[in-house]
Design a protein around this motif. Sequence first.
Motif, PDB file in Angstrom:
ATOM      1  N   ARG A 168      84.445  41.708  46.272  1.00 33.61           N
ATOM      2  CA  ARG A 168      85.617  42.584  46.155  1.00 33.61           C
ATOM      3  C   ARG A 168      86.523  42.497  47.374  1.00 33.61           C
ATOM      4  N   ASP A 169      85.936  42.296  48.592  1.00 32.75           N
ATOM      5  CA  ASP A 169      86.772  42.189  49.794  1.00 32.75           C
ATOM      6  C   ASP A 169      87.601  40.905  49.784  1.00 32.75           C
ATOM      7  N   ASP A 170      86.959  39.803  49.395  1.00 38.37           N
ATOM      8  CA  ASP A 170      87.700  38.538  49.307  1.00 38.37           C
ATOM      9  C   ASP A 170      88.785  38.636  48.243  1.00 38.37           C
ATOM     10  N   ALA A 171      88.450  39.270  47.115  1.00 39.82           N
ATOM     11  CA  ALA A 171      89.434  39.415  46.033  1.00 39.82           C
ATOM     12  C   ALA A 171      90.609  40.285  46.481  1.00 39.82           C
TER      13      ALA A 171
ATOM     14  N   ASP B 242      83.719  41.888  37.608  1.00 39.36           N
ATOM     15  CA  ASP B 242      84.010  43.314  37.761  1.00 39.36           C
ATOM     16  C   ASP B 242      84.111  43.742  39.218  1.00 39.36           C
ATOM     17  N   ASP B 243      83.344  43.115  40.114  1.00 39.17           N
ATOM     18  CA  ASP B 243      83.489  43.422  41.537  1.00 39.17           C
ATOM     19  C   ASP B 243      84.855  42.964  42.046  1.00 39.17           C
ATOM     20  N   MET B 244      85.256  41.757  41.665  1.00 39.39           N
ATOM     21  CA  MET B 244      86.566  41.268  42.101  1.00 39.39           C
ATOM     22  C   MET B 244      87.675  42.138  41.518  1.00 39.39           C
ATOM     23  N   ALA B 245      87.476  42.662  40.314  1.00 43.66           N
ATOM     24  CA  ALA B 245      88.486  43.539  39.703  1.00 43.66           C
ATOM     25  C   ALA B 245      88.705  44.795  40.547  1.00 43.66           C
ATOM     26  N   ILE B 246      87.637  45.292  41.178  1.00 39.41           N
ATOM     27  CA  ILE B 246      87.772  46.479  42.044  1.00 39.41           C
ATOM     28  C   ILE B 246      88.649  46.151  43.253  1.00 39.41           C
ATOM     29  N   GLY B 247      88.413  44.994  43.877  1.00 36.74           N
ATOM     30  CA  GLY B 247      89.249  44.576  45.008  1.00 36.74           C
ATOM     31  C   GLY B 247      90.696  44.357  44.587  1.00 36.74           C
ATOM     32  N   VAL B 248      90.887  43.790  43.408  1.00 28.63           N
ATOM     33  CA  VAL B 248      92.235  43.554  42.877  1.00 28.63           C
ATOM     34  C   VAL B 248      92.973  44.880  42.696  1.00 28.63           C
TER      35      VAL B 248
ATOM     36  N   THR C  15     103.792  48.330  39.913  1.00 23.81           N
ATOM     37  CA  THR C  15     103.666  48.890  38.562  1.00 23.81           C
ATOM     38  C   THR C  15     103.917  47.856  37.469  1.00 23.81           C
ATOM     39  N   ASP C  16     104.156  46.609  37.885  1.00 20.48           N
ATOM     40  CA  ASP C  16     104.444  45.562  36.889  1.00 20.48           C
ATOM     41  C   ASP C  16     103.178  45.080  36.184  1.00 20.48           C
ATOM     42  N   ILE C  17     101.998  45.254  36.786  1.00 26.00           N
ATOM     43  CA  ILE C  17     100.748  44.709  36.232  1.00 26.00           C
ATOM     44  C   ILE C  17     100.183  45.686  35.203  1.00 26.00           C
ATOM     45  N   LYS C  18      99.933  45.179  33.997  1.00 27.17           N
ATOM     46  CA  LYS C  18      99.494  46.033  32.888  1.00 27.17           C
ATOM     47  C   LYS C  18      98.015  45.857  32.531  1.00 27.17           C
ATOM     48  N   ASP C  19      97.414  44.755  32.954  1.00 25.62           N
ATOM     49  CA  ASP C  19      96.012  44.493  32.606  1.00 25.62           C
ATOM     50  C   ASP C  19      95.277  43.833  33.760  1.00 25.62           C
ATOM     51  N   VAL C  20      94.059  44.308  34.027  1.00 25.80           N
ATOM     52  CA  VAL C  20      93.142  43.618  34.945  1.00 25.80           C
ATOM     53  C   VAL C  20      91.844  43.409  34.171  1.00 25.80           C
ATOM     54  N   PHE C  21      91.548  42.172  33.857  1.00 31.69           N
ATOM     55  CA  PHE C  21      90.354  41.867  33.070  1.00 31.69           C
ATOM     56  C   PHE C  21      89.274  41.351  34.026  1.00 31.69           C
ATOM     57  N   GLY C  22      88.181  42.092  34.160  1.00 28.25           N
ATOM     58  CA  GLY C  22      87.088  41.689  35.051  1.00 28.25           C
ATOM     59  C   GLY C  22      86.128  40.737  34.367  1.00 28.25           C
ATOM     60  N   GLY C  23      84.858  41.147  34.270  1.00 26.86           N
ATOM     61  CA  GLY C  23      83.873  40.298  33.622  1.00 26.86           C
ATOM     62  C   GLY C  23      82.469  40.611  34.071  1.00 26.86           C
ATOM     63  N   ALA C  24      81.522  40.525  33.164  1.00 26.01           N
ATOM     64  CA  ALA C  24      80.074  40.668  33.368  1.00 26.01           C
ATOM     65  C   ALA C  24      79.520  41.987  32.859  1.00 26.01           C
ATOM     66  N   GLY C  25      80.384  42.970  32.567  1.00 23.92           N
ATOM     67  CA  GLY C  25      79.894  44.214  31.961  1.00 23.92           C
ATOM     68  C   GLY C  25      79.173  45.128  32.927  1.00 23.92           C
ATOM     69  N   ALA C  26      79.713  45.286  34.159  1.00 22.69           N
ATOM     70  CA  ALA C  26      79.148  46.252  35.114  1.00 22.69           C
ATOM     71  C   ALA C  26      79.272  47.658  34.534  1.00 22.69           C
ATOM     72  N   LYS C  27      78.299  48.525  34.877  1.00 20.57           N
ATOM     73  CA  LYS C  27      78.283  49.842  34.223  1.00 20.57           C
ATOM     74  C   LYS C  27      79.528  50.667  34.543  1.00 20.57           C
ATOM     75  N   GLY C  28      80.112  50.490  35.748  1.00 17.13           N
ATOM     76  CA  GLY C  28      81.321  51.223  36.105  1.00 17.13           C
ATOM     77  C   GLY C  28      82.501  50.815  35.233  1.00 17.13           C
ATOM     78  N   ALA C  29      82.638  49.515  34.990  1.00 21.55           N
ATOM     79  CA  ALA C  29      83.728  49.023  34.155  1.00 21.55           C
ATOM     80  C   ALA C  29      83.529  49.452  32.702  1.00 21.55           C
TER      81      ALA C  29
END
Length: 320
Positions: free
Chosen positions: A199-202, A224-230, A240-254
Amino acid sequence: MKRITKILGAGLLALNALSAASAFAAEKVVLGVAIPTATHSFTAGIVWWANEAKAELEKAHPGLKVIVKTAATAPEQANQLQDMLTVNKINTLVIFPIESASLTQPVAQVKKKGVYVTVVDRGLTTNDAQDAYVSGDNTAFGKLPAEYMAKRLNGKGNIVVFRGMPTTLDNTRFDAFNAVMKDHPGIKILDAKYGNWNRDDAFKVMQDYLTRFKQIDAVWAADDDMAIGVQKAIEQAKRTDIKDVFGGAGAKGAVKKIMDGSDPLIMADVSYSPKFIYDAIKMTAEARLKGEKLPANTIIPSVLITKENAKQFYFPNSPF
């Protein structure tokens, strides 16, 4: 005379069977497990599931010994392989390689010593270094987000992409994503950089994207970790231009966000559970105890997670 011969023959058969069984019982399976250190939630899940497998298998099979080693870097993991071979005398290895290219030769050397090798998730650069491969569906991991995002954008918009680490599975995911996007010329991939599933690198990569690109419609974070950093970088930049952030792997938080509909940027995910390390260890150990081999390839399906099916993928007690 014939009757005596038959009795002797039956006795010899029984002795041979007894000898084979005794030899089999005397042969202990010593199974080494080489996995990454828990540097983020997905690898924390890997470590947790590996130790679950060790506890269950050693309890069920007293003749089985499972040794779990975690490593932070590829050189450290390579050194651990040599230690498990010379110190622990393993005859079976289940490895989740930290990197593909740098671990291929060390794993091949272990296999040459007669160790049965199952490779999990991140592949090696040649199949000659392994006996079996167990993985999630990395093609679907890239294909399903691309199809979902193309539909959400109605075939038009700007996307930035995050890659994981330089591994064969990351190449498979990225190629599958690009293959779908080739059918949508109205969608432009502005750039694709490695976020190292961290997440920090992301966060740093997303800061760079936000500085360079004035209009971004969606982000394929690919984890999903990188999605948190994003998301943290987006919030700090107040974009406010970004409408979707698609992570991946099905972490319980996501998955919880998808279930609750609490985050408008996180509306879908794709499954890729770290439980496959548990499955791989169990399948390998039970096959070795029977003197059998696994199929060359075992692929565990990845599924698109939406509000409609999210409950099936929510495991609140899991670390991931």
